[in-house]
Design a protein around this motif. Structure first.
Motif, PDB file in Angstrom:
ATOM      1  N   ASP A  14       0.839  -1.207   0.000  1.00 21.59           N
ATOM      2  CA  ASP A  14       0.000   0.000   0.000  1.00 21.59           C
ATOM      3  C   ASP A  14       0.872   1.253   0.000  1.00 21.59           C
ATOM      4  O   ASP A  14       0.589   2.228  -0.694  1.00 21.59           O
ATOM      5  N   VAL A  15       1.920   1.219   0.826  1.00 22.48           N
ATOM      6  CA  VAL A  15       2.810   2.369   0.918  1.00 22.48           C
ATOM      7  C   VAL A  15       3.471   2.618  -0.439  1.00 22.48           C
ATOM      8  O   VAL A  15       3.531   3.759  -0.930  1.00 22.48           O
ATOM      9  N   HIS A  18       0.947   4.087  -2.880  1.00 23.77           N
ATOM     10  CA  HIS A  18       0.656   5.462  -2.519  1.00 23.77           C
ATOM     11  C   HIS A  18       1.810   6.395  -2.884  1.00 23.77           C
ATOM     12  O   HIS A  18       1.594   7.507  -3.361  1.00 23.77           O
ATOM     13  N   ALA A  19       3.048   5.933  -2.677  1.00 22.35           N
ATOM     14  CA  ALA A  19       4.220   6.776  -2.947  1.00 22.35           C
ATOM     15  C   ALA A  19       4.663   6.655  -4.398  1.00 22.35           C
ATOM     16  O   ALA A  19       5.590   7.342  -4.822  1.00 22.35           O
ATOM     17  N   GLN A  20       4.008   5.768  -5.125  1.00 20.85           N
ATOM     18  CA  GLN A  20       4.352   5.490  -6.527  1.00 20.85           C
ATOM     19  C   GLN A  20       5.820   5.103  -6.702  1.00 20.85           C
ATOM     20  O   GLN A  20       6.529   5.628  -7.560  1.00 20.85           O
ATOM     21  N   ARG A  43       9.335  10.948  -0.078  1.00 20.11           N
ATOM     22  CA  ARG A  43       8.057  10.491  -0.625  1.00 20.11           C
ATOM     23  C   ARG A  43       7.540   9.289   0.169  1.00 20.11           C
ATOM     24  O   ARG A  43       6.359   9.217   0.511  1.00 20.11           O
ATOM     25  N   VAL A  44       8.436   8.354   0.445  1.00 15.41           N
ATOM     26  CA  VAL A  44       8.031   7.149   1.175  1.00 15.41           C
ATOM     27  C   VAL A  44       7.610   7.506   2.603  1.00 15.41           C
ATOM     28  O   VAL A  44       6.587   7.022   3.100  1.00 15.41           O
ATOM     29  N   ALA A  47       4.195   8.936   2.643  1.00 13.80           N
ATOM     30  CA  ALA A  47       3.171   7.903   2.429  1.00 13.80           C
ATOM     31  C   ALA A  47       2.954   7.088   3.705  1.00 13.80           C
ATOM     32  O   ALA A  47       1.822   6.762   4.072  1.00 13.80           O
ATOM     33  N   GLU A  50       0.899   9.229   6.022  1.00 19.57           N
ATOM     34  CA  GLU A  50      -0.491   9.408   5.591  1.00 19.57           C
ATOM     35  C   GLU A  50      -1.321   8.145   5.797  1.00 19.57           C
ATOM     36  O   GLU A  50      -2.486   8.205   6.169  1.00 19.57           O
ATOM     37  N   LEU A  51      -0.720   7.004   5.538  1.00 19.41           N
ATOM     38  CA  LEU A  51      -1.466   5.744   5.634  1.00 19.41           C
ATOM     39  C   LEU A  51      -1.433   5.150   7.038  1.00 19.41           C
ATOM     40  O   LEU A  51      -2.153   4.201   7.333  1.00 19.41           O
ATOM     41  N   TYR A  53       1.128   3.558   8.333  1.00 22.08           N
ATOM     42  CA  TYR A  53       1.776   2.252   8.240  1.00 22.08           C
ATOM     43  C   TYR A  53       2.691   2.008   9.431  1.00 22.08           C
ATOM     44  O   TYR A  53       3.469   2.869   9.817  1.00 22.08           O
TER      45      TYR A  53
END
Lengths: 348, 348
Positions: A14-15, A18-20, A43-44, A47, A50-51, A53
């Protein structure tokens, strides 16, 4: 609140989505590995935040820290251990550390060994052992692997920290208190020592030794009477029945700890003896029940909460890198209550 | 014996050296991965046995099983939980499973949530939660991630197993017992419910509800008196003082559980009231102290050891693959002792 969290656990995939970036890239960032650019790192991390994790403890362990401390308890039945644990949790509150507990197995040395192995296997960052039975050499082996604090034992070691009650001072207080009340025939309840005669610096041995010494110093060596059972309600009950069978019987009992003292009170009640009229009773640990008005047990206070707080503080210091061994002892105080009184006038 | 073990922990590198293969090969065998020949497998397994190598729990977790079950306790102070834990350990004895405990935080929901996360992070194979406060929806989320048994709550769920006391039957037994002794003004001590009014099927709610129902069925609705404190010695003490302040005061107290009943006995002793002459007192859980001759507390027995044994058995069944949800309840019995007796003659 956790209750409003996502239904499914957030995964590394998912991470990455989300971070592409790829999951390998996320993993690199998590491990702080070579090859993750600052931009990707940002970026990671965004993510992850936000999630919400949370990497698994195992994954965190790969990076060197699980933020878990392991606590070994002989059993959970002794209310003094609950005080110690309250202190541990007070000290950990507000840190990232969580305590996990493993129950040893009372006086079963093999069960305790398995419990210790289990804690090591859990890759805790450090271990607090409460009154372990294991040989000192084994404790030092464990301490060579990870930070270790031993609570309730008196040996000196350069490998681990020790937090203990000054049992010698505590027992001296209670035995002298009984002698000052005019008692001469003072019985004591002690515990069986597991293992094969290895000398262990456990509280019950120190207390029995001090009891003998103080009796002797007051010319009462001939009155020494020790019943060896266990520091549980049942053990205190059995030990008291054993002491009551002596002729002449004692006029006071230092039961070793409060749980044994509760059993002693029950045995005396059953035998139709009044406390303290016919028999004085004292415990040790100053548990909450001892202070209850209907029980009102004279006891020795050794501040379990303070011991637990201190042990947790020392352990975190070791996790952070301190290597020098420290020792910390709590000076006990006597809490006289209604269960002890003057010796009966007719004592021989 | 562990005491005679090697000073340093055996590592995967030691195994590789001993078996004369690469560490990658050892790792393959451990993971049961493709590419390890039967001959290599045998050689590595022999080296593992000879050296006494134990893969870390984290490494085992990578292979899918940690042989650990997590137990969440509200706190370790309640002796009933010690009975439950004895049952859990009895059931696990002889298996490869070890129980690790995490203390929730009493009535602190946030602390409990953190403790649950900590258990999940430890990658336990399954979780037993004792009287959790967390919402049912959150329990079902956890159950979606791993096997879950909930002990002490009554809700039905298809996601986890439930082991509980038949609190309704237990409370009916004790309230009827008091009514049959001639009591009409029977007080009750209950607990505050944490959270924001979410309906939780916790024992104290069932017991309070049944107390109301039985009082009502006997035409005693006007005599209902509930003090809401907590099921601890302090809570029982405070609750009893609250009930004693009523005019006319009750002649009997159903304290909710034994710990609260111990506090009630202390408060009555302090107030100069005799038990059961002036006031009958009953608890619930039939703890060891309740049976002591000097306390002799009427209580409800719900066999915590059996509940613990059953919960551990159900959890291992789930770990082995059972998916259908099961419910198991223990039928309680009343244990009348000297703390309850006929109502005083002069009660209004």
């Amino acid at each position: 609140m956790a209750e409003r969290g996502p239904r499914r656990r957030v995964t590394i995939a998912d991470v990455a989505r989300h971070a592409q970036v790829s999951t390998t890239a996320v993993s690199k960032v998590l491990r702080n590995a070579y090859g993750a650019s600052p931009a990707m790192r940002d970026r990671v991390k965004a993510a992850i935040e936000e999630l919400g994790y949370r990497p698994h403890a195992a994954a965190r362990a790969m990076r060197g820290r699980t933020f878990t401390i392991g606590v070994l308890l002989p059993h959970i039945r002794n209310p003094f251990f609950a005080d110690v644990l309250d202190g541990v949790n007070e000290q950990l509150a507000g840190t990232s550390y969580q305590a996990i507990l493993v129950q040893g197995g009372g006086t079963d040395l093999a069960a305790e060994s398995r419990a210790i192995e289990a804690l090591i296997d859990r890759q805790v960052d450090g271990i607090l052992m409460i009154a372990p039975l294991t040989a000192k050499s084994r404790l030092e082996e464990v301490a060579a692997e990870m930070p270790l604090i031993v609570l309730g034992r008196h040996e000196r070691s350069s490998a681990y920290d020790a937090v203990f009650d000054d049992d010698d001072a505590g027992t001296e207080l209670v035995v002298r208190h009984l002698i000052e009340l005019g008692h001469r025939r003072i019985g004591h309840i002690s515990q069986r020592c597991p293992g094969r005669g290895r000398p262990l610096a456990l509280p019950h041995l120190t207390r029995a030794e001090t009891y003998r010494r103080v009796m002797d110093e007051h010319g009462l060596a001939a009155e020494i009477a020790i019943a060896v059972t266990s520091w549980t309600e049942e053990g205190g009950y059995d030990g008291t029945r054993e002491l009551l069978a002596r002729s002449p019987r004692p006029t006071a009992i230092f039961a070793g700890d409060d749980q044994a003292a509760f059993g002693a009170l029950a045995a005396l009640h059953e035998a139709g003896l009044s406390v303290p009229g016919d028999m004085s009773v004292a415990g040790d640990d100053n548990t909450k029940l001892a202070a209850m008005a209907n029980i009102s047990l004279t006891s020795v206070d050794q501040d379990g909460v303070l011991m637990g707080r201190t042990a947790a503080r020392l352990l975190l210091e070791r996790v952070e890198g301190r290597a020098a061994a420290m020792r910390f002892s709590v000076t006990p105080t006597l809490v006289p209550r209604r269960s002890t009184g003057p010796a009966p006038a007719d004592q021989g």
